[in-house]
Design a protein around this motif. Structure first.
Motif, short mmCIF file in Angstrom:
data_model
loop_
_atom_site.label_atom_id
_atom_site.label_comp_id
_atom_site.label_asym_id
_atom_site.label_seq_id
_atom_site.Cartn_x
_atom_site.Cartn_y
_atom_site.Cartn_z
N ALA A 115 0.82 -1.21 0.00
CA ALA A 115 0.00 0.00 0.00
C ALA A 115 0.85 1.26 0.00
O ALA A 115 0.43 2.31 -0.50
CB ALA A 115 -0.93 -0.01 1.21
N LEU A 154 3.38 0.81 -3.84
CA LEU A 154 2.78 0.86 -5.17
C LEU A 154 2.39 2.27 -5.60
O LEU A 154 2.73 2.69 -6.71
CB LEU A 154 1.57 -0.09 -5.22
N PRO A 155 1.69 3.07 -4.78
CA PRO A 155 1.41 4.46 -5.20
C PRO A 155 2.69 5.26 -5.44
O PRO A 155 2.74 6.07 -6.38
CB PRO A 155 0.60 5.03 -4.04
N ALA A 156 3.70 5.07 -4.60
CA ALA A 156 4.96 5.80 -4.81
C ALA A 156 5.62 5.39 -6.12
O ALA A 156 6.18 6.23 -6.83
CB ALA A 156 5.90 5.55 -3.64
N THR A 157 5.54 4.12 -6.48
CA THR A 157 6.12 3.66 -7.74
C THR A 157 5.37 4.24 -8.93
O THR A 157 5.99 4.70 -9.91
CB THR A 157 6.09 2.13 -7.80
N ILE A 158 4.04 4.23 -8.88
CA ILE A 158 3.25 4.78 -9.98
C ILE A 158 3.53 6.27 -10.13
O ILE A 158 3.65 6.79 -11.25
CB ILE A 158 1.76 4.49 -9.75
N ALA A 159 3.64 6.97 -9.02
CA ALA A 159 3.96 8.40 -9.08
C ALA A 159 5.33 8.62 -9.73
O ALA A 159 5.50 9.54 -10.55
CB ALA A 159 3.93 9.02 -7.69
N GLU A 189 5.14 8.19 -13.43
CA GLU A 189 4.45 9.29 -14.10
C GLU A 189 5.30 10.55 -14.17
O GLU A 189 4.95 11.49 -14.87
CB GLU A 189 3.14 9.61 -13.35
N LEU A 219 -4.15 13.74 -13.48
CA LEU A 219 -4.75 12.74 -12.60
C LEU A 219 -5.90 12.02 -13.31
O LEU A 219 -6.06 10.80 -13.18
CB LEU A 219 -5.25 13.40 -11.32
N TRP A 236 -6.12 8.02 -14.07
CA TRP A 236 -7.19 7.22 -13.50
C TRP A 236 -8.09 6.59 -14.57
O TRP A 236 -8.50 5.43 -14.43
CB TRP A 236 -8.03 8.09 -12.57
N LEU A 239 -4.31 3.57 -15.87
CA LEU A 239 -4.52 2.45 -14.95
C LEU A 239 -5.42 1.35 -15.53
O LEU A 239 -5.11 0.16 -15.38
CB LEU A 239 -5.10 2.96 -13.62
N ILE A 250 0.04 -4.08 -13.54
CA ILE A 250 0.00 -3.53 -12.19
C ILE A 250 -0.32 -4.64 -11.19
O ILE A 250 0.32 -4.74 -10.12
CB ILE A 250 -1.03 -2.39 -12.10
#
Length: 581
Positions: free
Chosen positions: A363, A366-371, A374, A455, A459, A463, A470
């Motif tokens: 948790a 994964l968001p840090a990797t996607i950021a 990007e 964003l 989204w 994604l 992912i």
């Protein structure tokens, strides 16, 4: 100079990975030279190095680490390259791609235990040979924990070959490679010769860092070395673990010096390999003997590598349910749930804690990797996200322990989660970087033209299109967290037991049935995550089709042909109409 806000997207990932890694390295280097204020050592000194050089058996331990780490890396690379050369463009490649997630999901500790159950003097192979050789007792052969670390080297190679093959297959999905291979075959070269002469030089730049990561792990593989490696003396990484966990805190200084020595050996091998690569960087024609050897090795390895892994998993399961299994019986006397009933009251809670730890790490990571993916210009600073994989774990884990103790994080589960993120996030980056790079830029352009912001584009377009990779990356990241033994032991200090630490603790006890129960549970968690990553997009079914229709409507007619796969191919855009003068 104006700083673009988008470039700051990579900052969380860099801070989560580079901050703890750099602090851990500093926490290893400074104690190696006698500076550790926590125990009253505030003067720089070479005493730790003098004590290290005076350690009996140090030279033997270094040689064991070099032979097992370097030997397993070269063998795993050879096996992966041979399998890729033999299977490229053939039906077997599709079967291997389907099998790879299962092989990658097996934690190293469980793989080591399964391999030991297979090749031990009382293991399954000896049981199969017993009727032919007339054996009534296990043979007096050191097939496990042998003094030359051969079993450890072979087990490491068989475990890491699927990882390198995964990297090779992912790198081979580049445009133009198949056309170059077809051109080479049209000139009379065989399929394997064309792959060695054309594909291997093109893919090698993508293999450098993964090979270094395999080397770094092989040199510091504590969990597998404790099961399969020699004990008198053990490999250097096991010596480092002993010194770092010694009640005498002064031994930590010697352990830091040994960890720094292991770091230096890794760097020396990498530099030497770079020099050899530079000297050999020229076009070559594969000799017939190399082609024949590669073909034979690839065909054999394509069956042996998965067979050994699956046999190990089967033996773990069989031992966990065995009532009695005396040598030389090939099968147990019968099933029995006594081991499960005895172990589940404790291991059930540990299993839940391990799963929650993996989900929490995912948790965060994964968001840090996607950021970071990007962020524009991500190829520069974000290349440093590889660093925890390129450094032997014993080189920074115990320094990380000191940092977390000083920050009062070692006694909290949040500290262990952050420690796991250091190892999980680089693997997420490794898996997702390729699909993110291959994503057709016209999808983003179409979304921006229709008024979507960054964003909204992420989204509603990115994604959904990259859902499969992912989920695959999430499954691999979860498996990495579940498999962490040394990191959990060092940072958690035994306060947070996981399946990896409990399995290694049971290995010391020698009860194969209880070891089998813990190892089966250790394997089961990553396999469940992998199965969900594979089946979840299929089970979404109608919802996935609805999302594709909505996204296509959002983007317009130019994006109606994209699918849910990781590689998105659109038909070429039509030329713009001519403008009347």
């Amino acid at each position: 100079m104006r700083l673009e806000p988008g470039r700051l997207l990579a900052t969380p990932a860099l801070v989560l990975v580079l901050g703890p890694t750099a602090a851990g390295l500093a926490g290893t280097v400074l104690p190696a030279f006698g500076w550790l204020p926590a125990i009253g050592r505030e003067d720089l000194s070479l005493d730790p190095w003098r004590e290290l050089w005076a350690t009996p058996g140090l030279g033997r331990a270094v040689l064991l680490s070099l032979s097992s780490g370097l030997g397993s890396t070269l063998l795993a690379l050879a096996l992966a390259l041979a399998i890729a050369a033999v299977l490229h463009g053939r039906p077997g490649e599709r079967r291997w791609r389907a099998l790879l997630p299962v092989l990658l999901a097996v934690p190293h500790a469980a793989a080591a235990v399964g391999f030991a159950f297979l090749v031990a003097p009382s293991g399954f192979l000896a049981r199969l040979a017993a009727p032919l050789l007339g054996l009534e007792r296990p043979p007096d052969l050191a097939t496990v924990q042998d003094p030359w670390a051969l079993s450890l080297t072979l087990a490491l190679a068989l475990r890491e070959a699927p990882f390198l093959l995964f990297v090779i297959l992912a790198a081979a999905d580049r445009p133009g490679l198949d056309h170059r291979l077809a051109a080479a075959r049209s000139l009379g070269r065989s399929r394997v010769a064309a792959w060695l002469e054309v594909a291997l030089p093109a893919l090698w730049p993508s293999l450098r860092l993964p090979v270094v990561a395999v080397l770094a792990y092989g040199l510091s593989a504590v969990d597998m070395a404790l099961v399969l490696g020699p004990t008198a003396p053990p490999p250097l990484a096991v010596l480092v673990l002993r010194w770092m966990m010694d009640p005498d805190l002064d031994r930590r200084l010697v352990g830091s010096a040994a960890a720094l020595l292991l770091l230096g050996l890794t760097l020396a091998i990498v530099l030497l390999g770079r020099v050899i690569e530079t000297a050999l960087r020229r076009p070559f024609r594969a000799p017939p003997t190399l082609v024949i050897a590669t073909t034979a090795c690839g065909r054999a390895a394509a069956g042996i590598v998965p067979a050994v892994a699956l046999a190990g998993l089967g033996l773990l399961t069989a031992w966990s349910f065995a009532a009695s299994w005396r040598f030389p019986a090939i099968v147990p006397t019968g099933p029995d749930l006594a081991a499960w009933r005895a172990a589940l009251p404790l291991l059930g809670e540990v299993t839940i804690a391990t799963a929650l730890l993996g989900l929490a790490s995912l948790a965060v990571a994964l968001p840090a990797t996607i950021a970071a993916l990007e962020a524009p210009g991500r190829g520069r600073a974000t290349a440093l996200l590889w660093l925890p994989l390129l450094v032997p774990q014993v080189g920074f884990v115990f320094g990380l322990q000191v940092l977390f103790v000083r920050l009062d994080l070692a006694e909290h589960a949040a500290g262990l989660v952050l420690a796991h993120v250091v190892m999980v996030l680089p693997y997420l980056w490794l898996v997702l970087r390729g699909p993110w790079t291959r994503l057709d830029g016209r999808l983003r352009a179409a979304a921006r033209c229709l008024g979507a912001g960054p964003l909204g584009t992420l989204w509603r377009v990115v994604l959904p299109v990259l859902l499969r990779p992912i989920l695959a990356a999430a499954a691999i990241g979860f498996a990495v967290s579940v498999a962490q033994y040394l990191l959990t032991l060092a940072v958690g200090g035994g306060r947070f037991p996981t399946l990896a630490t409990e399995t290694m603790a049971l290995v010391a006890g020698g009860d194969r049935r209880r070891i089998g129960v813990a190892a089966v549970l250790l394997v089961l968690l990553p396999l469940v995550a992998t199965a969900l990553a594979i089946l979840l997009p299929e089970r979404l079914g109608r919802r996935g089709r609805v999302e594709r229709v909505r996204t296509a409507q959002f983007l317009g007619s130019g994006a109606k042909r994209f699918s849910m796969s990781s590689s998105v191919k659109l038909s070429p855009a039509p030329p713009p109409p001519s403008t009347p003068s």
